[in-house]
Motif scaffolding. Structure first.
Motif, short mmCIF file in Angstrom:
data_model
loop_
_atom_site.label_atom_id
_atom_site.label_comp_id
_atom_site.label_asym_id
_atom_site.label_seq_id
_atom_site.Cartn_x
_atom_site.Cartn_y
_atom_site.Cartn_z
N MET A 382 0.65 -1.13 -0.55
CA MET A 382 0.78 -0.27 -0.28
C MET A 382 0.75 0.83 0.04
O MET A 382 0.68 2.24 -0.01
N LEU A 383 1.90 1.23 0.74
CA LEU A 383 3.00 2.08 0.92
C LEU A 383 3.70 2.37 -0.78
O LEU A 383 3.80 3.89 -1.21
N PHE A 388 4.91 8.04 -3.41
CA PHE A 388 5.45 9.54 -2.06
C PHE A 388 6.58 9.18 -2.34
O PHE A 388 7.53 8.67 -3.12
N THR A 389 7.73 10.44 -2.01
CA THR A 389 8.53 10.69 -2.39
C THR A 389 8.95 11.94 -1.43
O THR A 389 8.53 11.63 -0.76
N GLY A 396 6.70 8.45 5.85
CA GLY A 396 5.82 6.56 5.64
C GLY A 396 6.31 5.24 5.66
O GLY A 396 5.91 4.80 6.57
N LEU A 397 7.22 5.06 6.03
CA LEU A 397 8.11 3.86 5.80
C LEU A 397 8.44 3.73 7.31
O LEU A 397 8.02 2.53 8.34
N VAL A 398 8.50 5.18 8.26
CA VAL A 398 8.73 4.45 9.83
C VAL A 398 6.59 4.76 10.65
O VAL A 398 7.48 3.77 11.11
N MET A 425 12.30 -1.00 -3.49
CA MET A 425 11.47 0.55 -4.08
C MET A 425 12.60 1.56 -4.03
O MET A 425 12.54 2.03 -5.00
N MET A 426 12.98 1.86 -2.41
CA MET A 426 13.21 2.90 -2.57
C MET A 426 15.30 2.95 -2.86
O MET A 426 15.50 3.68 -3.87
#
Length: 515
Positions: A382-383, A388-389, A396-398, A425-426
Motif C-alpha cells: 500500500m505504501l 510518495f517521494t 511513511g516508512l517509519v 523500492m527505495m
C-alpha cells in the motif's frame, strides 16, 4: 478545597492520560486478554482462510495464504503444541536466565550501592538522564535490559525520595522506545543488516555494506533521545507522581546507606567484574577465538557463541559483582543466602511466567495463521502504491513500521518481510539501503512500549505490581504515551535533518545512492 485546587492544576495532557489510564484499566486481566486475542485470531483465520486471502512474499516470491486454524488439523496442532509453544517461547528463556544474574545484582544491593556511589549526590535530572541513556543502549546486551533496568530504576528513584513507578516507567520506556539506538554495534545491528543486504542485492548484486551503516545516526539518536526522555520525565511525568505518600512502599534504608564496608564491597565487585570482562575479552581474541564463529572466526557473526550466548554473558557480568558485593558487604553469610535471593527473584517474575503461557499460545496461533505476514506485505505494498517521494516517503516508512510493529513482536521477522519490498523500492527511487533500514528501525522501536502484544509488556506489568498490586494495562499505556509521542517527534525531526542535509548515516551508509 485543596483537592479542588489540585484538580484545577491538572494539565490537558494529565487529563488525557488519566482518561487513557481509566479506559485501559477497564480492560480484562492480561491473561484473559491474551486468551480473548487467541480466540479472535482463530476466528479471523477461519474467516480470511475460507476467503482465500493471500499475499506474495516479496523475497521468496512464494504465495502466503491465511491458514484456517478452525479445522481438524488446526485443532490437533493447537492441542498437541500447547506445551511446546510455552517452553519454546523465546522471551521466557531469556528472562529466566537473566533473572539469575539480575536477581543477585539487585537483591544483594550491588546495583543500588553502585548507583549511589557513582550518582549519590547528583541532581535528579542527571540520574534520570543516566538511566535513560543506559536503557537506550541496553539493546547491545540483547533483551537483558528489559529485565534489569526497570526494577533497578524504581529502587534508585525511591531511594532519592521520588516515586518508584516513575523510575520503573522511565527505565522501561528508554529500553523499549529507544531500542534500536546505540553507541556500540550490537546483535540487533547485525540482524537488521543481514536482511537489508539480501534485499539490496535484488537490485544491485554487488551491493556490500556492514552492520555499521546506521552508526553515526544512531549515536546521535542516543544523545537526542536521552535528552528528550529526561525532559519528558522531569517536566511531564514527575508532576503526575508528585506529592504522593511514599511511606507505604517498603524501602530498606540500610540498603541505600553507603558505609565504608559497602564502599569497599563496591570496589571489590568492580574489580571482580573487570577480571570477568578480561576473561571474556581473552575468549574473543585470536585468529580463531573460542567465542568466535567456527567458520569465519568473527565474534560479531549472528551464529558466533558470543552473539548467541549474549544473555548468558550478561547474566554472568551481573552475577559476579552481585555475589562479590553480597559477601564483601556482609549481606550474604553463605551460598544459601545468595541463592535464596535468586529464588526470590524468580518469585518476583512468577506473574510474567503465567502470562507467558497465554501469550505464547496467542503468538503461535498468529504465526501459524500467517495473518501477520499477509498484513505486513499488504501494508508495504500500500505504501509503495501511494507513490510518495522525498521526506513524506521516508516518514511513511517509519509509520508503516510502527503499525506493523504492534502486531508482530519479532524485529527480524518483520524486517524479513518488509525489507524485500522497501529496500528495492527505495533503491529504484535513488535511496541508499541505509536510509530505508534506519527508517524501519525507528518505527520498530517507538511503539514497543505501547503494545500489549509486545513480549515484555507483561514483564513491566509485573514490575509495576510490586508497588501497586491492582495496576492494569491502562496505567502502563498511559504512562508510556508521552515517551512514545515525544520520541517519535524527536526521531522524525532528526531523520528529516539528516535527509535534508544529505549527511552520511554511517560508514558506507548514505541517504542517496552514490552516483
Amino acid at each position: 478545597m485543596e483537592e479542588t485546587k489540585a484538580a484545577s492544576k491538572k494539565t490537558l495532557m494529565d487529563r488525557f492520560l488519566n482518561t487513557v489510564e481509566a479506559a485501559g484499566n477497564r480492560l480484562p486481566d492480561p491473561a484473559t486478554l491474551f486468551i480473548l486475542l487467541a480466540v479472535f485470531v482463530l476466528i479471523l483465520s477461519a474467516i480470511f482462510g475460507s476467503m482465500g486471502v493471500s499475499a506474495v512474499h516479496p523475497g521468496t516470491h512464494k504465495v502466503i495464504k491465511v491458514v484456517n486454524l478452525l479445522t481438524e488439523d488446526g485443532f490437533r496442532m493447537i492441542w498437541s503444541k500447547a506445551v511446546s509453544n510455552f517452553s519454546g517461547f523465546a522471551p521466557l528463556g531469556m528472562v529466566l536466565v537473566c533473572v539469575i544474574g539480575a536477581g543477585v545484582a539487585e537483591k544483594s544491593g550491588f546495583l543500588a550501592a553502585f548507583m549511589q556511589k557513582v550518582l549519590g549526590s547528583a541532581a535528579p535530572a542527571l540520574v534520570t538522564f543516566t538511566i535513560i541513556f543506559v536503557g537506550i543502549n541496553g539493546n547491545v546486551a540483547g533483551d537483558a535490559a528489559f529485565v534489569v533496568l526497570p526494577p533497578v530504576a524504581g529502587v534508585i528513584f525511591l531511594g532519592m525520595g521520588r516515586h518508584p513507578l516513575l523510575g520503573v516507567f522511565c527505565g522501561y520506556a528508554s529500553v523499549a522506545a529507544g531500542f534500536c539506538a546505540n553507541i556500540m554495534i550490537g546483535m540487533s545491528d547485525s540482524l537488521a543488516y543481514g536482511f537489508t543486504e539480501a534485499a539490496a542485492r535484488m537490485i544491485d548484486p554487488n551491493y556490500t555494506g556492514s552492520p555499521a551503516i546506521n552508526y553515526y545516526f544512531l549515536v546521535a539518536s542516543c544523545v537526542v533521545l536521552s535528552l528528550v526522555g529526561t525532559l519528558v520525565t522531569e517536566k511531564f511525568m514527575a508532576p503526575r507522581f508528585a506529592g504522593q505518600d511514599l511511606s507505604k512502599y517498603e524501602l530498606d534504608e540500610e540498603t541505600l546507606r553507603i558505609t565504608p564496608q559497602k564502599s569497599k564491597a563496591v570496589t571489590y565487585a568492580i574489580v571482580a567484574t573487570l577480571i570477568a570482562l578480561g576473561i571474556l575479552v581473552a575468549l574473543c581474541l585470536g585468529d580463531k577465538p573460542v567465542l568466535g564463529d567456527p567458520k569465519t572466526g568473527s565474534i560479531m557473526a549472528g551464529t558466533s557463541p558470543f552473539m548467541t550466548g549474549i544473555i548468558l554473558t550478561v547474566t554472568l557480568i551481573l552475577f559476579v559483582p552481585g555475589a562479590v558485593y553480597g559477601f564483601a558487604s556482609g549481606k550474604y553469610k553463605s551460598d544459601k543466602d545468595m541463592f535464596a535471593d535468586v529464588s526470590q527473584a524468580f518469585k518476583d517474575v512468577s506473574g510474567y511466567i503465567l502470562l507467558c503461557f497465554f501469550c505464547a499460545q496467542f503468538t503461535s496461533y498468529f504465526a501459524w495463521s500467517n495473518l501477520g505476514a499477509v498484513l505486513a506485505i499488504k501494508g508495504a505494498s500500500m505504501l509503495k502504491e501511494m507513490s510518495f517521494t522525498g521526506v513524506p516517503l521516508i516518514v511513511g516508512l517509519v509509520l508503516v513500521s510502527c503499525i506493523v510493529n504492534i502486531f508482530i513482536g519479532s524485529a527480524s521477522a518483520k524486517w524479513a518481510i518488509l525489507a524485500p519490498v522497501m529496500v528495492p523500492m527505495m533503491m529504484i527511487l535513488g535511496y541508499d539501503p541505509a536510509i530505508t533500514q534506519v527508517a524501519y528501525r525507528i518505527g520498530d522501536s517507538i511503539t514497543n512500549p505501547l503494545s500489549p502484544l509486545f513480549y515484555y509488556f507483561p514483564l513491566i506489568l509485573g514490575f509495576v505490581r510490586r508497588y501497586e498490586k491492582d495496576t492494569g494495562m491502562g496505567t502502563i499505556i498511559a504512562n508510556m504515551l508521552p515517551y512514545s509521542f515525544f520520541f517519535t517527534i524527536a526521531w522524525i525531526v532528526l531523520l528529516v535533518i539528516w535527509v535534508t542535509f544529505d549527511l552520511p548515516l554511517g560508514p558506507g551508509g548514505y541517504v542517496h545512492l552514490p552516483k
